[in-house]
Design a protein around this motif. Structure first.
Motif, PDB file in Angstrom:
ATOM      1  N   TYR A  35     -10.809  -9.489   7.625  1.00  0.00           N
ATOM      2  CA  TYR A  35     -11.589  -8.574   6.799  1.00  0.00           C
ATOM      3  C   TYR A  35     -12.896  -9.265   6.419  1.00  0.00           C
ATOM      4  CZ  TYR A  35      -7.757  -5.299   6.190  1.00  0.00           C
ATOM      5  OH  TYR A  35      -6.782  -4.359   6.410  1.00  0.00           O
ATOM      6  N   GLN A  41     -20.172  -5.577  -2.059  1.00  0.00           N
ATOM      7  CA  GLN A  41     -19.658  -4.402  -1.348  1.00  0.00           C
ATOM      8  C   GLN A  41     -18.139  -4.480  -1.214  1.00  0.00           C
ATOM      9  OE1 GLN A  41     -21.792  -3.391   2.230  1.00  0.00           O
ATOM     10  NE2 GLN A  41     -23.755  -4.068   1.387  1.00  0.00           N
ATOM     11  N   LYS A  42     -17.567  -3.442  -0.634  1.00  0.00           N
ATOM     12  CA  LYS A  42     -16.121  -3.375  -0.538  1.00  0.00           C
ATOM     13  C   LYS A  42     -15.581  -4.279   0.567  1.00  0.00           C
ATOM     14  CE  LYS A  42     -14.422   0.527   1.123  1.00  0.00           C
ATOM     15  NZ  LYS A  42     -14.191   1.972   1.291  1.00  0.00           N
ATOM     16  N   VAL A  43     -14.294  -4.542   0.490  1.00  0.00           N
ATOM     17  CA  VAL A  43     -13.607  -5.315   1.521  1.00  0.00           C
ATOM     18  C   VAL A  43     -13.400  -4.399   2.722  1.00  0.00           C
ATOM     19  CG1 VAL A  43     -11.537  -6.623   2.074  1.00  0.00           C
ATOM     20  CG2 VAL A  43     -12.443  -6.679  -0.250  1.00  0.00           C
ATOM     21  N   PHE A  45     -12.241  -3.735   6.822  1.00  0.00           N
ATOM     22  CA  PHE A  45     -11.387  -4.146   7.943  1.00  0.00           C
ATOM     23  C   PHE A  45     -12.244  -4.479   9.161  1.00  0.00           C
ATOM     24  CE2 PHE A  45      -7.826  -4.082  10.789  1.00  0.00           C
ATOM     25  CZ  PHE A  45      -8.238  -3.399  11.922  1.00  0.00           C
TER      26      PHE A  45
ATOM     27  N   TYR B  35      -4.187  -4.249  -5.499  1.00  0.00           N
ATOM     28  CA  TYR B  35      -4.511  -5.665  -5.401  1.00  0.00           C
ATOM     29  C   TYR B  35      -5.467  -6.029  -6.534  1.00  0.00           C
ATOM     30  CZ  TYR B  35      -2.731  -5.669  -0.570  1.00  0.00           C
ATOM     31  OH  TYR B  35      -1.935  -5.576   0.537  1.00  0.00           O
ATOM     32  N   GLN B  37      -8.536  -8.917  -7.204  1.00  0.00           N
ATOM     33  CA  GLN B  37      -9.360  -9.930  -6.573  1.00  0.00           C
ATOM     34  C   GLN B  37     -10.197 -10.618  -7.641  1.00  0.00           C
ATOM     35  OE1 GLN B  37     -12.395  -8.538  -3.833  1.00  0.00           O
ATOM     36  NE2 GLN B  37     -12.432 -10.486  -2.733  1.00  0.00           N
ATOM     37  N   LEU B  86     -11.396  -7.723 -10.098  1.00  0.00           N
ATOM     38  CA  LEU B  86     -11.658  -6.487  -9.360  1.00  0.00           C
ATOM     39  C   LEU B  86     -10.320  -5.918  -8.926  1.00  0.00           C
ATOM     40  CD1 LEU B  86     -13.813  -4.633  -8.005  1.00  0.00           C
ATOM     41  CD2 LEU B  86     -13.602  -6.096  -5.984  1.00  0.00           C
ATOM     42  N   LEU B  88      -8.279  -3.318  -6.814  1.00  0.00           N
ATOM     43  CA  LEU B  88      -8.461  -2.555  -5.584  1.00  0.00           C
ATOM     44  C   LEU B  88      -7.212  -1.770  -5.264  1.00  0.00           C
ATOM     45  CD1 LEU B  88      -9.931  -5.497  -3.490  1.00  0.00           C
ATOM     46  CD2 LEU B  88     -11.231  -3.505  -4.227  1.00  0.00           C
ATOM     47  N   THR B  97      -6.957  -0.005   4.192  1.00  0.00           N
ATOM     48  CA  THR B  97      -8.284   0.463   3.803  1.00  0.00           C
ATOM     49  C   THR B  97      -8.386   0.434   2.292  1.00  0.00           C
ATOM     50  OG1 THR B  97      -8.356   1.935   5.713  1.00  0.00           O
ATOM     51  CG2 THR B  97      -9.904   2.381   3.928  1.00  0.00           C
ATOM     52  N   PHE B  98      -9.412  -0.217   1.789  1.00  0.00           N
ATOM     53  CA  PHE B  98      -9.595  -0.367   0.357  1.00  0.00           C
ATOM     54  C   PHE B  98     -10.568   0.654  -0.196  1.00  0.00           C
ATOM     55  CE2 PHE B  98      -7.242  -4.091  -0.617  1.00  0.00           C
ATOM     56  CZ  PHE B  98      -7.381  -4.988   0.425  1.00  0.00           C
ATOM     57  N   GLY B  99     -10.379   0.957  -1.504  1.00  0.00           N
ATOM     58  CA  GLY B  99     -11.418   1.637  -2.249  1.00  0.00           C
ATOM     59  C   GLY B  99     -12.488   0.636  -2.659  1.00  0.00           C
ATOM     60  N   GLU B 100     -13.493   1.149  -3.404  1.00  0.00           N
ATOM     61  CA  GLU B 100     -14.594   0.286  -3.844  1.00  0.00           C
ATOM     62  C   GLU B 100     -14.144  -0.664  -4.946  1.00  0.00           C
ATOM     63  OE1 GLU B 100     -17.795   2.064  -1.493  1.00  0.00           O
ATOM     64  OE2 GLU B 100     -17.803   0.291  -2.771  1.00  0.00           O
TER      65      GLU B 100
END
Lengths: 115, 108
Positions: A35, A41-43, A45, B35, B37, B86, B88, B97-100
């Protein structure tokens, strides 16, 4: 608690150079992932890997990226010719099973800075 | 790819307060993972929910999965500075697939 180990923790490279980011997944895990997280910004894939081949890759994972598992423990991400926009945190993750019941274990990441 | 919306984007509270953060999608989740972070670290799994209406507790954290499996919430009771991070949500189909995320700051 088993860990996913990533090296190096920081890497600074010149634009156009090749970099290899290394990961040691948890030993009994079978599914491996990379990742990326650009600052603020977002994580996102990049790629998943199982049984010595890519299972799925995102649109980010273009021809300049490659992954391999050269031995029984390491899992590497190679960026062939780095660009400024490749600067990001790169996270390796592993999972025991490809099942919605199983969580992902992430490493602490490699901060890549392309100058 | 399933799109996840998390709210609020930022939350700053005082120690001891309660809070709730949300994760929503227009489509059904097969499962949902939360999750946390921390700066300079990778996401750490808190919980996986799979059944509509499911509630899971992890000390002061309560996770709820909506009946229709399109939304989830995370409630923290008596927040502490160590909860800062953070948060998630992520849905795992063929890829996670993560959100913001919701950036939570708990001030002492």
């Amino acid at each position: 608690e088993p860990e996913v180990t990533q090296t190096p923790s920081h890497q600074v490279t010149q634009m156009g150079q090749e970099v290899i980011l290394r990961c040691v997944p948890i030993s009994n895990h079978l599914y491996f992932y990379w990742y990326r997280q650009i600052l603020g910004q977002k994580v996102e894939f990049l790629v998943s890997f199982y049984n010595n081949e890519i299972s799925e890759k995102s649109e980010i994972f273009d021809d300049q990226f490659s992954v391999e598992r050269p031995d029984g423990s390491n899992f590497t991400l190679k960026i062939r010719s780095t660009k400024l926009e490749d600067s990001a945190m790169y996270f390796c993750a592993s999972r025991e099973r490809d099942s919605r019941l199983y969580g992902y274990t992430f490493g602490s990441g490699t901060r890549l800075t392309v100058v | 790819t399933q799109l996840l919306e998390q709210s609020p984007q930022f939350l700053s509270i005082q120690e001891g307060e309660n809070l709730t953060v949300y994760c929503n999608s227009s489509s059904v989740f097969s499962s949902l993972q939360w999750y946390r972070q921390e700066p300079g670290e990778g996401p750490v799994l808190l919980v996986t929910v799979v059944t509509g209406g499911e509630v899971k507790k992890l000390k002061r954290l309560t996770f709820q999965f909506g009946d229709a499996r399109k939304d989830s919430s995370l409630h923290i009771t008596a927040a502490q500075p160590g909860d800062t991070g953070l948060y998630l949500c992520g849905t795992s189909g063929s890829r996670l697939t993560f959100g913001e995320g919701t950036q939570l700051t708990v001030n002492p």
